[in-house]
Design an enzyme around this catalytic site. Structure first.
Site, PDB file in Angstrom:
ATOM      1  N   GLU A   1      -9.133  27.189   2.025  1.00 17.30           N
ATOM      2  CA  GLU A   1     -10.435  26.613   2.383  1.00 17.30           C
ATOM      3  C   GLU A   1     -10.333  25.095   2.413  1.00 17.30           C
ATOM      4  OE1 GLU A   1     -12.779  28.517  -0.720  1.00 17.30           O
ATOM      5  OE2 GLU A   1     -12.276  26.911  -2.108  1.00 17.30           O
TER       6      GLU A   1
ATOM      7  N   CYS B   1     -26.908  -3.764  -1.830  1.00 18.27           N
ATOM      8  CA  CYS B   1     -26.929  -4.668  -2.984  1.00 18.27           C
ATOM      9  C   CYS B   1     -26.125  -4.075  -4.134  1.00 18.27           C
ATOM     10  CB  CYS B   1     -28.363  -4.940  -3.414  1.00 18.27           C
ATOM     11  SG  CYS B   1     -29.297  -5.703  -2.103  1.00 18.27           S
ATOM     12  N   GLU B   2     -24.879  -3.818  -3.866  1.00 12.86           N
ATOM     13  CA  GLU B   2     -23.922  -3.292  -4.847  1.00 12.86           C
ATOM     14  C   GLU B   2     -22.589  -3.902  -4.458  1.00 12.86           C
ATOM     15  OE1 GLU B   2     -23.662  -1.368  -7.427  1.00 12.86           O
ATOM     16  OE2 GLU B   2     -25.605  -0.373  -7.560  1.00 12.86           O
TER      17      GLU B   2
HETATM   18  C1  LIG Z   1     -14.434  20.434  -1.817  1.00 14.79           C
HETATM   19  C2  LIG Z   1     -13.911  21.811  -1.840  1.00 14.79           C
HETATM   20  C3  LIG Z   1     -12.973  22.240  -0.900  1.00 14.79           C
HETATM   21  C4  LIG Z   1     -12.389  21.335   0.153  1.00 14.79           C
HETATM   22  O1  LIG Z   1     -11.608  20.343  -0.403  1.00 14.79           O
HETATM   23  P1  LIG Z   1     -10.645  19.455   0.507  1.00 14.79           P
HETATM   24  O2  LIG Z   1      -9.969  18.566  -0.459  1.00 14.79           O
HETATM   25  O3  LIG Z   1     -11.513  18.742   1.474  1.00 14.79           O
HETATM   26  O4  LIG Z   1      -9.716  20.395   1.210  1.00 14.79           O
HETATM   27  C5  LIG Z   1     -12.569  23.556  -0.950  1.00 14.79           C
HETATM   28  N1  LIG Z   1     -13.047  24.414  -1.879  1.00 14.79           N
HETATM   29  C6  LIG Z   1     -13.947  24.043  -2.806  1.00 14.79           C
HETATM   30  C7  LIG Z   1     -14.430  25.040  -3.788  1.00 14.79           C
HETATM   31  C8  LIG Z   1     -14.400  22.725  -2.826  1.00 14.79           C
HETATM   32  O5  LIG Z   1     -15.287  22.346  -3.764  1.00 14.79           O
END
Ligand SMILES: *Cc1c(COP(=O)(O)O)cnc(C)c1O
Length: 419
Positions: free
Chosen positions: A270, A339-340
């Site tokens: 993912e 403003c940071e």
């Molecule tokens: C953020 C996230 C991802 C994606 O992360 P990348 O570093 O963009 O590949 C995948 N799975 C979960 C559960 C996440 O929180």
């Protein structure tokens, strides 16, 4: 290199026209590059049938880009109700949505179950908080001190995510006792990891947990999801992730598992960053120069467009459009107008000398870029454009206006009068 040569070649000749037509600042994404990355990922893992990527929606939650992923056969990794609604809005449902949430509310479970999404539970206590036990269930495994994490996600022992080593078998046992019949196991330990060996170790770790759990409970696992987290080279000279070696090793581990047991889980990932990160840039114009203790180049964008430098001290490479090999150069901080003092896209960076109106192209904003932007200081978020494979440029999200900012303030009066 950050931002591919080919994206640079496609964008450079048309950038002035795009900027004149749509106005700056904007993020622009490269459909060709995204498709090439999708195809390369599928190709290297093709030795294992059923390999599937679930694009992490939070990286670039725009239906126009998600549609590109969908056409490649990808699913979506969603972590909130509205992210599921985004995936559903382009017609994804069921096995094409993995719902990986944490600290989940009942309402979110209901949204996920309505979409028939694959539920990936973050904790053992959530088993009895779901409206019902689905047939297919997955748990997120947190190995604790068995693995190290990295800077963005943190060390597994300190991380709020997942089911602990001590609880994991009980979690599957409880799910089975409540009617689950199909099982998956998930983990997500690192983000922006450039070492393929780390990700291969994650595969080995999950396979060994799957084996132990399968033996203890006499069940089989349909899939493992080794998470996202594949890194990209933000700095010039950094080596890209070697996905060939990663895929080779993962497929070998799965082949071996299958030979030993007669079955093997499917392999899922993912990724967010890896899929779209290098295929987006933020284009902003120089509007001011300031010369005090340091020299500052002020842009018409602020950290509402790109949080990563301020939030993580992240490096984003940049070039000045049309001045790629230009001299003289000078060392400057490149800033927005918030403003940071952390509102800087670059700190003490040596860049060609700019003049007002020059376009600064900030690389690798295709993931966790626009999506992470916020409205602090009433800074509005910029538009998003898509450079399509046919050479046209499409507005895929307009810029925010003051009306958007006021939308949550102008509403019917609602007063609680206390006794
Ligand atoms: C953020 C996230 C991802 C994606 O992360 P990348 O570093 O963009 O590949 C995948 N799975 C979960 C559960 C996440 O929180």
């Amino acid at each position: 290199m950050p931002m591919s040569e080919s994206f640079h070649k496609r964008l450079s000749p048309i950038l002035d026209t795009i900027a004149q037509n749509f106005g700056t600042p904007f993020h622009i994404y490269d459909e060709t590059g995204i498709i090439e990355t999708c195809q390369a990922l599928k190709q290297v893992f093709s030795a294992r049938e059923g390999f599937k990527e679930f694009f992490a929606v939070k990286a670039l939650p725009n239906p126009a880009v998600m549609n590109i992923m969908k056409e490649q056969g990808f699913g979506f990794d969603c972590s909130s109700g509205p992210e599921i609604m985004l995936a559903a809005s382009i017609g994804s449902r069921g096995d094409d949505i993995m719902f990986t949430s944490n600290n989940t509310s009942r309402q979110e479970f209901e949204t996920a179950m309505e979409a028939d999404a694959v539920i990936n539970l973050d904790d053992i206590s959530l088993i009895d908080k779901m409206p019902r036990m689905p047939e297919l269930i997955c748990f997120r495994y947190n190995p604790g001190d068995r693995r190290r994490g990295n800077k963005i996600i943190g060390n597994p022992v300190e991380s709020k995510y997942g089911v602990s080593h001590a609880q994991i078998k009980d979690a599957y046992r409880m799910a089975r006792d409540r009617g689950a019949r199909r099982f998956g196991m998930h983990t997500m330990l690192a983000s922006n990891e450039l070492d393929w060996r780390y990700m291969a170790e994650t595969t080995a770790m999950l396979l060994s947990m799957v084996e132990e759990t399968a033996d203890a409970l006499n069940i089989e696992f349909e899939f493992i999801n080794i998470g996202g987290g594949l890194g990209i080279p933000y700095r010039p000279g950094q080596e890209p992730m070697d996905i060939n070696s990663l895929a080779g090793r993962c497929c070998e581990l799965l082949d071996r598992f299958e030979n030993k047991r007669g079955w093997a889980p499917l392999l899922f990932m993912e990724n967010g960053r890896y899929m779209t990160g290098p295929h987006g840039v933020l284009a902003a114009r120089v509007i001011n120069h300031k010369n005090i203790y340091r020299k500052y180049v002020g842009l018409d964008a602020s950290m509402s467009s790109l949080m990563r430098p301020g939030m993580y001290g992240a490096y984003h490479h940049m070039h000045i459009h049309g001045k790629e090999n230009f001299h003289p150069q000078e060392t400057v901080d490149v800033t927005g107008s918030l403003c940071e003092n952390i509102d800087k896209f670059a700190i003490q960076r040596t860049l060609p000398v700019t003049k007002e109106g020059d376009i600064v192209v900030i690389h690798d904003t295709g993931a966790h870029g626009h999506a992470m932007g916020f409205n602090y200081n009433a800074q509005l978020r910029p538009k998003e454009l898509l450079l399509k494979t046919n050479g046209t440029v499409e507005l895929i999200r307009r810029e925010e206006t003051p009306d958007d900012y006021f939308a949550t303030l102008h509403f019917d009066k609602n007063t609680l009068v206390l006794p």
